[in-house]
Design an enzyme around this catalytic site. Sequence first.
Site, PDB file in Angstrom:
ATOM      1  N   LYS A   1      -8.016   1.983  -1.518  1.00  0.00           N
ATOM      2  CA  LYS A   1      -8.885   3.121  -1.762  1.00  0.00           C
ATOM      3  C   LYS A   1     -10.211   3.335  -0.975  1.00  0.00           C
ATOM      4  CE  LYS A   1     -11.297   2.799  -5.828  1.00  0.00           C
ATOM      5  NZ  LYS A   1     -12.897   3.011  -5.366  1.00  0.00           N
TER       6      LYS A   1
ATOM      7  N   HIS B   1      -2.672  -2.513 -17.771  1.00  0.00           N
ATOM      8  CA  HIS B   1      -2.596  -1.410 -16.795  1.00  0.00           C
ATOM      9  C   HIS B   1      -3.431  -0.203 -17.498  1.00  0.00           C
ATOM     10  CE1 HIS B   1      -1.468   1.495 -14.056  1.00  0.00           C
ATOM     11  NE2 HIS B   1      -0.288   0.714 -13.640  1.00  0.00           N
TER      12      HIS B   1
END
Length: 908
Positions: free
Chosen positions: A577, A150
């Site tokens: 996005k 991450h």
Amino acid sequence: MRNPALSLGGDRPTSRNVRQNANLLSDLLSEAIAYLEGEEAAALVNQARKASSGEDETGAAPVLDHLFADLSNEQAVFLARAFASHSLLANIGEDVAGRRRHAEAAAQPGDDRPRSLVDAVAALKAGGKSDQDIARTFAAMNVVPVLTAHPTEVRRRSMVDRETEISRLMALRRHHLPADLESDIRERLFREIALMWRTRLYRPERITVKDEIRNALSIVRTSILPAIIDLYGDWTAQIAHNAELAPLLKMGSWLGGDRDGHPGVNGQTLKLALSSQSRVILDWYASEVRKLWSNLAISTAYAPVSAELMALAGQAKDPSVHRIDEPYRLALELVFDRLTAVSQKLTGQPVAYANGATDVEPYGHPDAFVADLAIVIDSLERNGGERLVGTALRTLVEVAKACGFHLMSLDLRQNADVHERTLDELFQRAGTGLRYLDLPEAERCKALIEELSHQRPLVSPFTAYGEETTRELATMEAAAQAVRDYGHGCLGAYVISKSATLSDILEPLVLLKQVGLVWGGAAPRSSVKISPLFETIEDLEQGPRVLRQWLELPISRTILGDRPVQEIMLGYSDSNKDGGYVASRRGVARGASALAFEADRMGVGLQLFHGRGGSVGRGGGPAAEAVMAQPAGTVQGRIRMTEQGEMIARRFGDQPTARRNLDGLAAAVLMASDRPVVRPDPKVDAAMTALAQASFEGYRALVYEDPAFEDFFWSATPIGEIVGLNIGSRPASRTASRKIEDLRAIPWVFSWSQSRFMLPGWFGFASGVERAGLSIPQLQDLAGGFDFFASLLSNMELALAQSHMGIAARYVALSPDPANATRIFETIKVEHEAAQRLALAIRGGTSLLDNQPELAESVALASVSVDPLNHLQLELLSRRRAGDQDEAVRLAIQLTVAGIAAGLRNTG
């Protein structure tokens, strides 16, 4: 209008258990601070917490702001630590109570929802499915959660350890305890919280890939693997009735293999990941074999054994004279020694409990280990019956089939652009005269197919290559060696980021041919699955066409093998996005259906790999619910999905939670695979398509077409500060630019959550409804006609509830361009208010999450910790952007980032 249930004042929808837990942990933190730092320090924390209750709906908190403005930088660090710690402890208190609520809910009579695979099988049988029908589905099942690193991971392993112990002690308090034991647990809780207070929340240096591997494996070792062991034990006994069970649940990982835009991932990290995983699973196998050795002291004086077992026992080294009549023990001694030899070969160390090195031959493949165990089982069955075998031995076999010597299959991932550049250099260095990068798509495919049609390599050991090409080839060679060491199961798939064309699928096949993982010729074969990742809205739309082009090639059938199954990865993050929440979800769902149709038409099975994140904007939400929301016909018993960052600890952080989530996921896959494909109502489908397109247009108009938006984003969120923090091993952006196109999706979402916009989880929905001209009844028809749309609305409502436009407005005030910032924020705020109204109108609610009281309670509880952290972060950002470069300010910002992320349970 902000949800009144989320205000800091007044009665919150907080259950007695949660409130008691939160109060106890908060009191113990205050007690620890007073004990360690003094009463004055504790008073400052209490003063700040009381002041935080003065916030109004606009986000203003005058008393708190005045207090924070007067803080020294060192005091700001101190308060940031205190609030972040409070946020972590509040989560623990809620989780402990939540586990109890789950256990109580599961015990309610009359509720027959399939919560487990055992329940799901019973439900299907009740619906008319035969054992043969279910067995066929089981044979094809492949359920694989894939652990990934991450870019915005904020927690340290040492902090996770403290949280785990606090959770364990809090769980003990659920029972009625004698006063002395209650007092003892309270004192032990105090000690753990005091130790947590003295443990650094932040990392002084950026986390490395090695750290990420170690952190994830800690959770695998303590909770995920024990949960898998328990599940296979139960499934073998209750579903297979002690017969052979297919390895339907496995674990996957990207840790050490995902090199897309990550300079720290290479062949060495791949080797490290696999050897580290191997040590965990081999130690468990060894411990189980030792237990079996202890139990199976069966003498041939009292029971015969099979000839195969006697032959196996005869291979044991230096058998003890005291066990010469105990062939099961002798056979298991040999198995243990061969496991030790495997561990020495793969990890450089013998297995746990071994007395040292061994000179026996290591198992060449996990199947050989399973075969030896099968000999033991067969002999016991033939000479004593099934009841002598026991569940432990059966479970050991099932886990060995699922986990091999690698524990988790490791994916390789790389960007298609890197493949193109690497091949361009290989073609040129080989003297082919081919300039690959200059070729049109059709010519590229022709050249690649030609390379796959023969065995001649492009690579020469006598040729020097550029840095990128050398690194790529070294990583692929490490993968080839891994297959030789661990078997084919150690590699899950080769994932191709930014896939858009047929050549993107062919390129890694040619590269893998150079290291022996693909064999060229008239009928080329591959030992690695190739998984194109379709990420943007356009790529999702074009994906079915690319799949059709691939499956039409004769070479695709030999590469896919005798039982062809093609995996396709769907990107939730970049599509969000790229086109916003609604268009992304619609693109993924529609793409999945179209891909399933093409695969079925071509006579090939489909396995979808869902690239989900933890946040709503990136496909987050309960995994089982996400599976059930998939279009009918797309699951087919097979599914892989990513589990990222903080969600690994949240979903698998302790054994009961890990077991519940894994069992629920398997059950959902089985149930979803049984649903018939029903053609959607054309009117409903057309309305959904119109909504997605209109939402896409509204989102793009703001994010990509407004020339002032890029500067707004960088000033009205803490993205600039996040980029500089040590909270992930991967760079936040693919390039050095500030362009939103180049920014990774995770820090994009993370920044919006930190500033409480939660924009990726809802923006574009309301404007899309208006642009498409849809009515409330039409939207209600959509919710009733599409499971995925109902899930979309539910997750969107959570994002709306977690957002706080009053606090977001204060981040907007940081912008050096107030005119454009005000204009853009007004657009966002109007959209937010409209989205709330629509969400409530569609389901007939009166306030956000009023149909999910436990979730509303969770959001309300989080706001108590997160809101003051936001105010403190705002003060610190103001100082930083005004030129204060004091290290204490940077550290305090990092602490507020960690605290907000923990409270919202969202780092992207």
